[in-house]
Design a protein around this motif. Structure first.
Motif, PDB file in Angstrom:
ATOM      1  N   GLU A   1       0.885  -1.257   0.095  1.00 14.47           N
ATOM      2  CA  GLU A   1       0.192   0.374  -0.291  1.00 14.47           C
ATOM      3  C   GLU A   1       1.040   1.413   0.002  1.00 14.47           C
ATOM      4  OE1 GLU A   1      -2.554  -0.567   3.588  1.00 14.47           O
ATOM      5  OE2 GLU A   1      -3.844  -1.898   2.168  1.00 14.47           O
ATOM      6  N   HIS A   2       1.843   1.404  -0.042  1.00  9.46           N
ATOM      7  CA  HIS A   2       2.912   1.971   0.199  1.00  9.46           C
ATOM      8  C   HIS A   2       4.775   1.889  -0.178  1.00  9.46           C
ATOM      9  CE1 HIS A   2       0.464   3.721   3.515  1.00  9.46           C
ATOM     10  NE2 HIS A   2       0.097   3.094   3.835  1.00  9.46           N
ATOM     11  N   THR A   3       4.260   1.630  -1.258  1.00  7.51           N
ATOM     12  CA  THR A   3       5.656   0.858  -2.107  1.00  7.51           C
ATOM     13  C   THR A   3       6.671   2.120  -2.262  1.00  7.51           C
ATOM     14  OG1 THR A   3       4.192  -0.626  -3.178  1.00  7.51           O
ATOM     15  CG2 THR A   3       6.493  -0.252  -4.380  1.00  7.51           C
ATOM     16  N   GLY A   4       7.745   1.510  -1.620  1.00  7.52           N
ATOM     17  CA  GLY A   4       8.746   2.600  -1.732  1.00  7.52           C
ATOM     18  C   GLY A   4       9.075   3.871  -0.645  1.00  7.52           C
ATOM     19  N   GLN A   5       7.699   3.765   0.052  1.00  6.66           N
ATOM     20  CA  GLN A   5       7.876   4.957   1.624  1.00  6.66           C
ATOM     21  C   GLN A   5       8.183   4.332   2.693  1.00  6.66           C
ATOM     22  OE1 GLN A   5       4.502   7.207   1.820  1.00  6.66           O
ATOM     23  NE2 GLN A   5       3.824   5.892  -0.672  1.00  6.66           N
ATOM     24  N   ILE A   6       8.562   2.615   2.849  1.00  6.32           N
ATOM     25  CA  ILE A   6       8.130   2.224   4.349  1.00  6.32           C
ATOM     26  C   ILE A   6       9.509   1.598   4.472  1.00  6.32           C
ATOM     27  CG2 ILE A   6       7.727  -0.161   5.880  1.00  6.32           C
ATOM     28  CD1 ILE A   6       4.952   0.758   5.171  1.00  6.32           C
ATOM     29  N   SER A   7      10.235   2.063   5.463  1.00  7.30           N
ATOM     30  CA  SER A   7      11.594   1.456   6.185  1.00  7.30           C
ATOM     31  C   SER A   7      11.039   0.027   7.217  1.00  7.30           C
ATOM     32  CB  SER A   7      12.450   1.888   7.277  1.00  7.30           C
ATOM     33  OG  SER A   7      13.063   2.689   6.139  1.00  7.30           O
ATOM     34  N   LEU A   8      11.550  -1.051   7.536  1.00  5.74           N
ATOM     35  CA  LEU A   8      10.678  -2.062   8.398  1.00  5.74           C
ATOM     36  C   LEU A   8      12.496  -2.248   9.160  1.00  5.74           C
ATOM     37  CD1 LEU A   8       9.330  -4.749   9.181  1.00  5.74           C
ATOM     38  CD2 LEU A   8      10.481  -5.981   7.060  1.00  5.74           C
ATOM     39  N   VAL A   9      12.225  -2.366  10.400  1.00  2.00           N
ATOM     40  CA  VAL A   9      12.797  -2.569  11.182  1.00  2.00           C
ATOM     41  C   VAL A   9      12.651  -3.994  11.886  1.00  2.00           C
ATOM     42  CG1 VAL A   9      13.918  -1.318  13.148  1.00  2.00           C
ATOM     43  CG2 VAL A   9      12.713  -0.483  11.622  1.00  2.00           C
ATOM     44  N   ALA A  10      13.462  -4.539  12.430  1.00  2.00           N
ATOM     45  CA  ALA A  10      13.745  -6.543  12.195  1.00  2.00           C
ATOM     46  C   ALA A  10      14.587  -5.625  13.650  1.00  2.00           C
ATOM     47  CB  ALA A  10      13.236  -7.284  11.298  1.00  2.00           C
ATOM     48  N   VAL A  11      14.047  -6.372  14.817  1.00  8.09           N
ATOM     49  CA  VAL A  11      14.915  -6.128  16.052  1.00  8.09           C
ATOM     50  C   VAL A  11      14.476  -7.525  16.667  1.00  8.09           C
ATOM     51  CG1 VAL A  11      14.872  -3.808  16.265  1.00  8.09           C
ATOM     52  CG2 VAL A  11      13.428  -4.956  17.580  1.00  8.09           C
ATOM     53  N   GLY A  12      14.394  -8.585  15.835  1.00  5.17           N
ATOM     54  CA  GLY A  12      15.002 -10.367  16.616  1.00  5.17           C
ATOM     55  C   GLY A  12      14.746 -10.980  15.775  1.00  5.17           C
TER      56      GLY A  12
END
Length: 325
Positions: A123-134
């Motif tokens: 839905e927000h292509t190119g806009q989201i940063s995914l932060v994975a901390v597990g």
């Protein structure tokens, strides 16, 4: 929030295995005025998946962020093995100081975390940063379900792995990667977006003084009192008796997951990166789960990760202090 207001903010998705340092990282992101969190996906890791969901809901309640949707994800690794970090985080993952008024699991969305991750990013292509901390189980499943997933992301920030072969769970393995080596391997080998990694050694090298920690948790706010309560047991475990007084085992306080979130909030927190191809050892008897850096570029990987090397500790402190105000 309207699209126009979103346009002025950094859009984040957080993928967590909510223990104490996840809570610290979440609170940092929730307090950042330039950030909009579109969802929080939960993964096995520090504690059971149900505890992770409860802990996320509890943090959101303390931070007045209960409008943010929470999604239940993978309850074990791709191969079905599970670890936990109850020795440090407590059996419930949040210091074993339960709150009878915490939100229940009925507040978790019915949509699975991986489906939600794919939907929100699309839905927000190119806009989201995914932060994975597990452990990276949810993230690996996302690219297996949608091979174009990583091309729709702006950035991927990871707390996990190591750069000098020093482990905190096995001889050579860091907890998040050891918890699901296959998932870590899939992500590091198949993602096309820029990848930024806060390794175990990076976080340990940039410890914060204990004096700062005590100032941080004693601000007297509701958030600070919450943090003081959930960190009490882990801080006790880091103390030893020397003659007639207790002293800390470690030189300073380390909030591992906060380093990845801080970088996503403000890129200038990281003052030096090393860029190289990264892989994960899957077969080694002593090295399974270890992150391997291809500093010679022998694998000729197209997408070389940015490994965090140096941190602006003053900026990190400011973000952390703001998180508990």
């Amino acid at each position: 929030m309207t699209d126009s207001k979103m346009a002025n903010k950094k859009l984040l998705l957080l993928d967590v295995d909510c223990g104490v340092d996840d809570a610290q990282a979440m609170m940092m992101a929730l307090a950042a005025p330039n950030v909009q969190i579109l969802g929080i996906t939960c993964c096995h890791g520090n504690t059971t998946i149900d505890n992770v969901c409860r802990n996320v809901l509890r943090v959101l309640k303390v931070c007045r962020g209960t409008e943010i949707p929470v999604f239940r994800g993978a309850c074990r690794s791709l191969l079905g093995q599970t670890l936990n970090a109850s020795d440090y985080h407590g059996k419930d993952g949040l210091g074993d100081v339960p709150d009878p008024n915490s939100p229940g699991l009925e507040h978790v969305q019915t949509e699975h975390a991986v489906n939600a991750m794919i939907r929100i990013v699309t839905e927000h292509t190119g806009q989201i940063s995914l932060v994975a901390v597990g452990p990276l189980t949810n993230v690996a499943l996302a690219i297996k379900m949608d091979p174009t997933f990583s091309t729709k992301l702006k950035h991927l920030y990871i707390m996990g792995g190591n750069m000098e072969g020093r482990g905190n769970t096995t001889i050579c393995g860091e907890f998040n990667f050891v918890s699901d080596p296959e998932a870590a391997s899939i992500v590091l080998n198949q993602f096309a977006c820029p990848i930024y990694i806060a390794t175990w050694e990076y976080t340990k090298r940039h410890f914060l003084p204990w004096g700062f920690f005590h100032e941080w948790i004693n601000q007297g706010t509701e958030k600070a009192c919450f943090m003081k309560a959930i960190t009490e047991n882990s801080v006790k475990r880091m103390k030893i008796k020397q003659s007639d007084k207790e002293v800390h085992r470690r030189e300073g306080f380390v909030s591992c997951d906060s380093f990845a979130v801080a970088a996503a909030i403000d890129g200038s927190v990281v003052t030096e990166y090393m860029q190289c191809g990264v892989s994960v050892e899957l077969q080694g008897e002593l090295t399974r789960g270890m992150m391997v850096l291809d500093t010679l570029n022998l694998q000729k990987k197209q997408n070389r990760a940015f490994i965090m090397v140096k941190c602006d500790l003053e900026k990190l402190k400011q973000l952390m202090m703001s998180a508990l105000k």
